[in-house]
Scaffold this motif. Sequence first.
Motif, PDB file in Angstrom:
ATOM      1  N   HIS A  78       0.835  -1.202   0.000  1.00 15.08           N
ATOM      2  CA  HIS A  78       0.000   0.000   0.000  1.00 15.08           C
ATOM      3  C   HIS A  78       0.875   1.259   0.000  1.00 15.08           C
ATOM      4  O   HIS A  78       0.575   2.238  -0.686  1.00 15.08           O
ATOM      5  CB  HIS A  78      -0.942   0.004   1.209  1.00 15.08           C
ATOM      6  CG  HIS A  78      -1.921  -1.121   1.185  1.00 15.08           C
ATOM      7  ND1 HIS A  78      -3.043  -1.116   0.390  1.00 15.08           N
ATOM      8  CD2 HIS A  78      -1.923  -2.312   1.842  1.00 15.08           C
ATOM      9  CE1 HIS A  78      -3.709  -2.241   0.562  1.00 15.08           C
ATOM     10  NE2 HIS A  78      -3.040  -2.988   1.434  1.00 15.08           N
ATOM     11  N   PHE A  79       1.973   1.210   0.760  1.00 13.59           N
ATOM     12  CA  PHE A  79       2.906   2.345   0.792  1.00 13.59           C
ATOM     13  C   PHE A  79       3.575   2.497  -0.572  1.00 13.59           C
ATOM     14  O   PHE A  79       3.719   3.610  -1.085  1.00 13.59           O
ATOM     15  CB  PHE A  79       3.947   2.123   1.898  1.00 13.59           C
ATOM     16  CG  PHE A  79       4.741   3.353   2.240  1.00 13.59           C
ATOM     17  CD1 PHE A  79       4.195   4.362   3.008  1.00 13.59           C
ATOM     18  CD2 PHE A  79       6.053   3.491   1.796  1.00 13.59           C
ATOM     19  CE1 PHE A  79       4.930   5.502   3.326  1.00 13.59           C
ATOM     20  CE2 PHE A  79       6.789   4.616   2.106  1.00 13.59           C
ATOM     21  CZ  PHE A  79       6.227   5.626   2.881  1.00 13.59           C
ATOM     22  N   GLU A  80       3.945   1.377  -1.178  1.00 12.33           N
ATOM     23  CA  GLU A  80       4.550   1.370  -2.517  1.00 12.33           C
ATOM     24  C   GLU A  80       3.594   2.004  -3.529  1.00 12.33           C
ATOM     25  O   GLU A  80       3.984   2.853  -4.330  1.00 12.33           O
ATOM     26  CB  GLU A  80       4.884  -0.069  -2.917  1.00 12.33           C
ATOM     27  CG  GLU A  80       5.461  -0.233  -4.292  1.00 12.33           C
ATOM     28  CD  GLU A  80       6.956  -0.015  -4.371  1.00 12.33           C
ATOM     29  OE1 GLU A  80       7.420   0.274  -5.493  1.00 12.33           O
ATOM     30  OE2 GLU A  80       7.654  -0.107  -3.356  1.00 12.33           O
ATOM     31  N   ALA A  81       2.334   1.600  -3.497  1.00 10.34           N
ATOM     32  CA  ALA A  81       1.337   2.138  -4.432  1.00 10.34           C
ATOM     33  C   ALA A  81       1.071   3.621  -4.176  1.00 10.34           C
ATOM     34  O   ALA A  81       0.833   4.385  -5.114  1.00 10.34           O
ATOM     35  CB  ALA A  81       0.040   1.344  -4.331  1.00 10.34           C
ATOM     36  N   ALA A  82       1.148   4.038  -2.917  1.00 10.19           N
ATOM     37  CA  ALA A  82       0.932   5.449  -2.585  1.00 10.19           C
ATOM     38  C   ALA A  82       2.017   6.331  -3.202  1.00 10.19           C
ATOM     39  O   ALA A  82       1.760   7.484  -3.565  1.00 10.19           O
ATOM     40  CB  ALA A  82       0.893   5.640  -1.067  1.00 10.19           C
ATOM     41  N   GLN A  85       1.076   7.689  -6.488  1.00  9.91           N
ATOM     42  CA  GLN A  85       0.066   8.743  -6.422  1.00  9.91           C
ATOM     43  C   GLN A  85       0.608  10.049  -5.869  1.00  9.91           C
ATOM     44  O   GLN A  85       0.140  11.120  -6.246  1.00  9.91           O
ATOM     45  CB  GLN A  85      -1.100   8.295  -5.528  1.00  9.91           C
ATOM     46  CG  GLN A  85      -2.095   7.421  -6.221  1.00  9.91           C
ATOM     47  CD  GLN A  85      -3.309   7.222  -5.336  1.00  9.91           C
ATOM     48  OE1 GLN A  85      -3.357   6.271  -4.576  1.00  9.91           O
ATOM     49  NE2 GLN A  85      -4.240   8.136  -5.420  1.00  9.91           N
ATOM     50  N   GLN A 132      -4.205   1.449   4.639  1.00 13.07           N
ATOM     51  CA  GLN A 132      -4.421   1.127   3.233  1.00 13.07           C
ATOM     52  C   GLN A 132      -3.921   2.290   2.373  1.00 13.07           C
ATOM     53  O   GLN A 132      -3.766   3.411   2.861  1.00 13.07           O
ATOM     54  CB  GLN A 132      -5.909   0.892   2.965  1.00 13.07           C
ATOM     55  CG  GLN A 132      -6.518  -0.222   3.790  1.00 13.07           C
ATOM     56  CD  GLN A 132      -6.131  -1.587   3.277  1.00 13.07           C
ATOM     57  OE1 GLN A 132      -6.092  -1.809   2.076  1.00 13.07           O
ATOM     58  NE2 GLN A 132      -5.841  -2.509   4.177  1.00 13.07           N
ATOM     59  N   GLN A 133      -3.734   2.044   1.082  1.00 17.52           N
ATOM     60  CA  GLN A 133      -3.217   3.057   0.155  1.00 17.52           C
ATOM     61  C   GLN A 133      -4.005   4.358   0.198  1.00 17.52           C
ATOM     62  O   GLN A 133      -3.431   5.434   0.326  1.00 17.52           O
ATOM     63  CB  GLN A 133      -3.209   2.494  -1.263  1.00 17.52           C
ATOM     64  CG  GLN A 133      -2.797   3.512  -2.311  1.00 17.52           C
ATOM     65  CD  GLN A 133      -2.942   2.978  -3.721  1.00 17.52           C
ATOM     66  OE1 GLN A 133      -3.145   1.789  -3.932  1.00 17.52           O
ATOM     67  NE2 GLN A 133      -2.827   3.853  -4.690  1.00 17.52           N
ATOM     68  N   VAL A 137      -2.499   8.041   1.353  1.00 15.90           N
ATOM     69  CA  VAL A 137      -2.505   9.209   0.457  1.00 15.90           C
ATOM     70  C   VAL A 137      -3.264  10.361   1.098  1.00 15.90           C
ATOM     71  O   VAL A 137      -2.780  11.505   1.126  1.00 15.90           O
ATOM     72  CB  VAL A 137      -3.102   8.831  -0.922  1.00 15.90           C
ATOM     73  CG1 VAL A 137      -3.353  10.067  -1.766  1.00 15.90           C
ATOM     74  CG2 VAL A 137      -2.181   7.858  -1.646  1.00 15.90           C
TER      75      VAL A 137
END
Length: 146
Positions: A78-82, A85, A132-133, A137
């Motif tokens: 989730h941190f990676e995906a954030a 963004q 969660q992502q 964010v």
Amino acid sequence: MSEPLLIACPHCHARNRVPEQRLGQGPACGRCHQALFTAHPLALDAAHFDTHARDSDLPLLVDFWAPWCGPCKMMAPHFEAAAAQLEPQLRLAKVDTEAHPALGARFGIRSIPTMAVFLHGRELGRQSGAMQQADIVRWARATAGL
């Protein structure tokens, strides 16, 4: 025209001057010529922490974690995906408190995962517990004032 922003390279840690209007145009480092934004968190150690947290004009969102921590492992994607963004408005980084205990002690990290936002060496806020992502964010943007 505003002053260019000082941005530390995630690869060689050199500081680069980048006009704010060019942030979204894929700027490269003047020293190593690699991309200044990779849409991935960078791993920080004590030697380079202040370059990104104090000497850069971008807010830095740090995930303090440890490899043995179950909630840290759950939050990692989730941190990676954030990062995808939030860049280029924020830089995301991870600090392994097991490998770099002095950084955890310096910031009084008592539980992990703990996220903190820094700008010009000042902590703007912190949040403990896995998120969660979308929550990462939302919290990061609100804390950094974006």
